[in-house]
Design an enzyme around this catalytic site. Structure first.
Site, short mmCIF file in Angstrom:
data_model
loop_
_atom_site.label_atom_id
_atom_site.label_comp_id
_atom_site.label_asym_id
_atom_site.label_seq_id
_atom_site.Cartn_x
_atom_site.Cartn_y
_atom_site.Cartn_z
N ARG A 231 -25.11 9.41 -20.50
CA ARG A 231 -23.76 9.34 -21.04
C ARG A 231 -22.81 8.90 -19.93
NH1 ARG A 231 -25.97 9.25 -25.15
NH2 ARG A 231 -25.69 10.56 -27.01
N HIS A 279 -25.60 -0.02 -24.34
CA HIS A 279 -26.17 1.20 -24.92
C HIS A 279 -27.45 0.89 -25.71
CE1 HIS A 279 -24.84 5.50 -26.11
NE2 HIS A 279 -26.15 5.41 -26.17
#
Length: 316
Positions: A231, A279
């Site tokens: 993250r 991502h």
């Protein structure tokens, strides 16, 4: 049986897959706004299960019948931060679903770049500079893994089996065959100091947010490679950029960011020693998500326990 579905991506595929896997269920797709009042639209009915990714708080307004909430991913931080999340309803995450193999590929690519110094050769190539560099053995490249959950264990084991020297850190004490495992604040510093390549696979919690600041990143070896597959907010961006500019961190592979998509003007886009990926370190096919979720719903309906239940106190 009623199932509530909300996902910014692959929503139609997920709805179709769940309908096929659970033909006895009615799939209710939540679309903003679910009800407008003035237009006469009717809010979605109370459902037995919810399948969600980063839902708006208002999604839970009429949901007082939920037996379980399924998070469409291994990371659950966006769901756990949702103000409307019912405190008494179990949250269940996706487990692996092919993610570990993809994470291994990404981490191995980064470690191999460090081993063979392909980033330096790319610069030499652009300069027309024929300059062989000295040989480095795999065992002489030290890889640190932050996070020893299911994905972290798989990545650490794969890199160790390939011949890299691997150590790993977790908040609480854990063991993994063939891996030097450390925990606690002193253990974190020890792993950072022994890392030429650092692979970040930690969950995002209040305790880990901003964990990799200037002090922590400065402990990495000179010219280290940072790989963030977890993250974005785990890293303090300004501190990482400063250490890239100084050369203390030689390269960064960044797949996750505090704001996604990464804004066009962000310095990461233009930095010559940063590789930005959108991502995609581990992409879960909708079919894999559907298979896990439908199987666990059937198990719960039969009164059986399921794996992947999030510990609310830990946040993962």
């Amino acid at each position: 049986m009623d199932i509530l579905l909300y996902s910014p991506e692959d929503q139609d595929d997920l709805a179709s897959g769940l309908a096929q896997a659970l033909p006895e269920a009615t799939i209710h797709v939540w679309r903003e706004p679910a009800s407008t009042g003035a237009s006469g639209e009717v809010a979605l009915p109370p459902c037995d299960y919810a399948v969600l990714w980063a839902p708006p708080a208002s999604l839970f307004d009429n949901q007082d019948r939920l037996k379980a909430i399924f998070a469409l991913g291994a990371g659950v931080d966006s769901l756990m931060r949702c103000p409307g999340l019912p405190a008494e309803v179990p949250v269940i995450r996706i487990e692996d679903a092919g993610m570990a193999d993809q994470m291994i590929e990404y981490a191995l690519y980064a470690a191999l770049q460090r081993l063979r110094r392909f980033d330096q050769y790319r610069r030499f190539s652009a300069e027309g500079n024929w300059q062989p560099l000295s040989f480095t053995a795999r065992k002489d490249v030290r890889v640190g893994i932050l996070g020893l959950g299911e994905l972290g264990r798989r990545v650490a084991g794969a890199l160790a089996s390939f011949g890299f020297s691997v150590s790993a850190w977790s908040r609480s004490e854990k063991q993994a065959d063939g891996i030097l495992c450390r925990h606690g604040p002193d253990g974190l510093d020890a792993v950072l100091a022994a890392s030429d390549v650092l692979v970040v696979l930690l969950p995002l919690t209040d305790a880990t947010r901003g964990l990799l600041d200037h002090r922590a990143l400065s402990l990495l070896s000179e010219g280290a490679c940072l790989v963030n597959l977890a993250r974005g907010p785990l890293i303090v961006d300004a501190d990482l950029l400063a250490l890239l500019e100084s050369g203390h961190i030689g390269y960064a592979f960044l797949d996750v960011f505090s704001v996604e998509p990464l804004p066009p003007g962000h310095p990461y886009w233009r930095h010559p020693r940063v590789c930005v990926t959108p991502h995609i370190a581990a992409v879960i096919p909708p079919s894999e998500s559907v298979a896990q979720i439908s199987g666990k719903i059937r198990a719960l309906e039969a009164g059986n326990k399921v794996s992947g239940v999030v510990e609310r106190g830990k946040g993962y």
